[in-house]
Design an enzyme around this catalytic site. Structure first.
Site, PDB file in Angstrom:
ATOM      1  N   ALA A   8       7.798   6.740  -8.115  1.00 35.82           N
ATOM      2  CA  ALA A   8       8.659   6.506  -9.282  1.00 35.82           C
ATOM      3  C   ALA A   8       9.930   5.820  -8.816  1.00 35.82           C
ATOM      4  O   ALA A   8      10.447   6.113  -7.740  1.00 35.82           O
ATOM      5  CB  ALA A   8       9.008   7.824  -9.968  1.00 35.82           C
ATOM      6  N   CYS A   9      10.430   4.904  -9.642  1.00 32.60           N
ATOM      7  CA  CYS A   9      11.724   4.291  -9.363  1.00 32.60           C
ATOM      8  C   CYS A   9      12.555   4.307 -10.631  1.00 32.60           C
ATOM      9  O   CYS A   9      12.034   4.495 -11.730  1.00 32.60           O
ATOM     10  CB  CYS A   9      11.581   2.876  -8.799  1.00 32.60           C
ATOM     11  SG  CYS A   9      11.036   1.638  -9.969  1.00 32.60           S
ATOM     12  N   SER A  10      13.837   4.123 -10.474  1.00 36.54           N
ATOM     13  CA  SER A  10      14.750   4.267 -11.611  1.00 36.54           C
ATOM     14  C   SER A  10      14.483   3.253 -12.720  1.00 36.54           C
ATOM     15  O   SER A  10      14.648   3.558 -13.896  1.00 36.54           O
ATOM     16  CB  SER A  10      16.202   4.172 -11.142  1.00 36.54           C
ATOM     17  OG  SER A  10      16.411   2.964 -10.452  1.00 36.54           O
ATOM     18  N   ASP A  64      13.103   7.447  -6.248  1.00 34.32           N
ATOM     19  CA  ASP A  64      14.555   7.424  -6.123  1.00 34.32           C
ATOM     20  C   ASP A  64      15.200   8.029  -7.364  1.00 34.32           C
ATOM     21  O   ASP A  64      16.320   7.706  -7.725  1.00 34.32           O
ATOM     22  CB  ASP A  64      15.074   6.009  -5.835  1.00 34.32           C
ATOM     23  CG  ASP A  64      14.624   4.982  -6.841  1.00 34.32           C
ATOM     24  OD1 ASP A  64      14.080   5.355  -7.899  1.00 34.32           O
ATOM     25  OD2 ASP A  64      14.814   3.780  -6.576  1.00 34.32           O
ATOM     26  N   MET A  65      14.447   8.922  -7.992  1.00 29.67           N
ATOM     27  CA  MET A  65      14.897   9.657  -9.177  1.00 29.67           C
ATOM     28  C   MET A  65      14.026  10.906  -9.285  1.00 29.67           C
ATOM     29  O   MET A  65      13.067  11.055  -8.540  1.00 29.67           O
ATOM     30  CB  MET A  65      14.716   8.796 -10.427  1.00 29.67           C
ATOM     31  CG  MET A  65      13.281   8.302 -10.597  1.00 29.67           C
ATOM     32  SD  MET A  65      13.027   7.302 -12.042  1.00 29.67           S
ATOM     33  CE  MET A  65      12.301   8.496 -13.135  1.00 29.67           C
TER      34      MET A  65
END
Length: 107
Positions: A8-10, A64-65
């Site tokens: 997952a990324c922002s 990063d989340m």
């Protein structure tokens, strides 16, 4: 070895899927059984089934989340990194995750 991978990324677009692809390719080369779940802009895709979670040795999270529904992984060993590391060095990320898992078992 069975590993659940969650990426997952922002923004939830490119890095989520790039990390998933890089880890999947590296895992195959290493002879590992991976279930890759992405949490992108459209939400959870390829959600890992409960039985695979139970059978998995550990959870590798490249995010990063915060991820959605993290409680599914309660009681499992988790290794966390960021998508950029998984994209640049997927084999090393998996090797570090395996070492972390093995060290956790000795405690």
């Amino acid at each position: 070895m069975k590993i659940v991978v969650v990426t997952a990324c922002s923004v939830g677009i490119a890095h989520t899927y790039m990390a998933a692809e890089a880890l999947e390719k590296a895992g195959k080369k290493m002879g590992l059984e991976l279930w890759i779940e992405t949490q992108g802009s459209v939400g959870i895709e390829d959600q890992v089934p409960e039985d695979f979670i139970q059978e998995a040795d550990f959870i590798l999270i490249a995010a990063d989340m915060g991820i959605e529904k993290p409680e599914r992984f309660d009681g499992k060993i988790r290794y966390e990194t960021i998508p950029a590391e998984a994209i640049k060095h997927p084999m090393e990320v998996i090797e570090k995750a395996i070492a972390f898992y093995q060290k956790s078992l000795k405690k």
